[in-house]
Scaffold this active site. Structure first.
Site, short mmCIF file in Angstrom:
data_model
loop_
_atom_site.label_atom_id
_atom_site.label_comp_id
_atom_site.label_asym_id
_atom_site.label_seq_id
_atom_site.Cartn_x
_atom_site.Cartn_y
_atom_site.Cartn_z
N GLU A 87 0.82 -1.22 0.00
CA GLU A 87 0.00 0.00 0.00
C GLU A 87 0.85 1.25 0.00
O GLU A 87 0.45 2.28 -0.57
CB GLU A 87 -0.93 -0.01 1.21
CG GLU A 87 -1.93 -1.17 1.22
CD GLU A 87 -2.83 -1.16 -0.01
OE1 GLU A 87 -3.14 -0.06 -0.52
OE2 GLU A 87 -3.22 -2.25 -0.47
N HIS A 102 1.49 2.12 -3.55
CA HIS A 102 0.37 2.85 -4.16
C HIS A 102 0.38 4.32 -3.74
O HIS A 102 0.18 5.22 -4.58
CB HIS A 102 -0.96 2.22 -3.73
CG HIS A 102 -1.25 0.91 -4.37
ND1 HIS A 102 -1.17 0.70 -5.73
CD2 HIS A 102 -1.65 -0.29 -3.83
CE1 HIS A 102 -1.50 -0.55 -6.01
NE2 HIS A 102 -1.78 -1.17 -4.87
#
Length: 492
Positions: free
Chosen positions: A141, A144
């Protein structure tokens, strides 16, 4: 029974947590402060799920995402190419697995294997598994988030969650900003997580390969093995047995420099039919404490003794031997340690000594039972009488022998195990996340790729949406079929 108890405990804890949450939210006296507490801490409780959401990392994402823009652009562009290649490879691999199963020609090793604690994951390994999932999820994450900042997409927040027993992470991106950027920039954001999973797996592999060199200043490697655990109440536990931290160097005359040598020496001892020790006949008669042979074989009228020692004796063992003058098997109850200190032999001819009559004495045991001398530490050799596999399963060993006593014995094992889990689970996330399936990164990667490739030649958005829907439907069905087959294989 243990698995059922464990499952009941987990479900009971989640049910209690959820009921307490519902009770506090419905109680007027505490509802307002409780909701205020949840809002301030970012906690959210639902059925079998606990979530934590925060914005405290937004500034850090912003700073890192704006560091060396040209490098980060190249970095995440490489991630796009890798992810697209991985998508093709993953779809091909999963399709091949289904095709082989339909043809009744399944692969020997299942590529997609569900991990079930207590089923195919030992409970002793669950901490490694959960920590690895959390680390892989967080770095996924973070990839991202950094790619979003690089492409000028706002990061609203970051969070962690616990779903039943599986931990994970998530990042909240601005949907409006994300839809406003070009498909190529969207691809850099969507592919960043998969790309980081690959990098994590590669780094773990490098650490695993370099571990002997990295630990060389603290551990000795290649000269012996060290005991890291002894099974309680086993044949080698107790004050006279093996101790944690002792170095093991030999089994009989087989030298041990690694765990592979330990296994090879035990395997060799199981395959050897006879292994004895050379003792002069005069010494045998002097040390023999066996009673008179009074057990007769009624059919052949021959004297024969199998247990010539007191079965409760902790120091003596029954040995058998032959002499040059007689082929009859003789027995003697000898002190095991004194007898095994003599030179080893496999044949009577190995005991030839000029002017001294000697015999090769063997333990009077069955073919599977072996008498092994385990050289360990500075103490006298451990005498193990039993089946060698019992010795194998009674201890845990490590190739890394600490140079100083305060250095942790299990540190190399912890690092090795964690790296192996990183490689396995992070690699699995790469394979799964790129599949064009609903709720996975592959869904968004597929949409951005279709928009990038087909928008110039297929201007009608409805046709592009139809193509996208077909691809996602195919990928979802493909993944579900593989999951069903994997579960079927696991519980067969």
């Amino acid at each position: 029974m243990l698995q059922t108890t464990w499952i009941a405990l987990v479900l009971g804890l989640w049910s209690s947590l959820y009921l307490i949450d519902v009770f506090l939210k419905g109680k007027k006296a505490v509802a307002r402060p409780y909701l205020s507490f949840l809002d301030k801490t970012g906690l959210n409780i639902s059925i079998c799920q606990l979530r934590w959401y925060t914005t405290i990392f937004n500034r850090a994402f912003l700073r890192i995402g704006q560091w060396r823009p040209s490098f980060l652009r190249a970095w995440f562009t490489v991630g796009v190419f890798f992810s697209l290649l991985s998508m093709v490879a993953s779809v091909f691999l999963l399709s091949l697995l289904v095709l082989n199963t339909v043809r009744q020609n399944p692969v020997e090793q299942q590529v997609l294997t569900p991990v079930m604690p207590g089923v195919n994951l030992p409970m002793s390994q669950i901490s490694y598994y959960m920590l690895t999932l959390l680390v892989c999820g967080i770095l996924h994450e973070v990839g991202h988030a950094l790619a979003a900042v690089r492409e000028q997409v706002r990061v609203n927040g970051f969070g962690l969650f616990l779903l039943l027993i599986y931990p994970g992470a998530f990042v909240d991106l601005s949907t409006e900003h994300l839809q406003a950027v070009s498909p190529l920039r969207q691809l850099r954001i969507y592919c960043a997580g998969v790309w980081h999973n690959l990098v994590i797996a590669l780094l773990a592999g490098l650490v695993l390969l370099a571990l002997p060199s990295l630990l060389l200043p603290f551990y000795t490697i290649g000269s012996s093995v060290v005991v890291t655990e002894v099974v309680p109440n086993s044949a080698v536990s107790g004050p006279r047995g093996l101790s944690v931290g002792e170095a093991v160097t030999r089994i009989n005359d087989c030298h041990i420099k690694s765990i592979a040598d330990w296994s090879a020496c035990l395997t060799s001892s199981m395959q050897e039919k006879w292994t004895g020790h050379c003792l002069p006949l005069d010494l045998i008669k002097e040390m023999d404490t066996s009673p008179l042979n009074v057990l007769s074989n009624k059919s052949h009228h021959q004297w024969e003794v199998i247990d010539c020692c007191n079965s409760t004796s902790a120091t003596h063992l029954c040995f058998m031997y032959h002499t040059k003058k007689s082929a009859e098997t003789k027995y003697a109850c000898l002190p095991a340690r004194h007898a095994t200190d003599r030179p080893m032999c496999r044949l009577q001819s190995d005991c030839y000594v000029p002017k001294i009559e000697a015999a090769c004495v063997y333990p009077a045991v069955d073919n599977e039972t072996k008498l092994l001398r385990v050289f360990h530490g500075q103490r006298p050799p451990l005498l193990f009488l039993g089946y060698p596999l019992d010795l194998y399963y009674s201890v845990s060993l490590s190739n890394y022998v600490p140079k100083v006593s305060f250095i942790p014995l299990n540190l190399p094992y912890v690092i090795e195990t964690f790296c192996k889990y990183i490689i396995s689970l992070s690699g699995a996330l790469v394979i799964l996340n790129v599949v064009p399936c609903y709720a996975l990164d592959g869904q968004y990667i597929c949409h951005a790729l279709i928009e990038l490739l087909l928008r110039p030649s297929v201007p009608d958005p409805e046709i592009r949406s139809f193509i996208y829907g077909l691809v996602i439907l195919f990928g979802t069905i493909l993944l579900l079929v593989n999951v069903v087959l994997a579960m079927w294989t696991l519980f067969l």
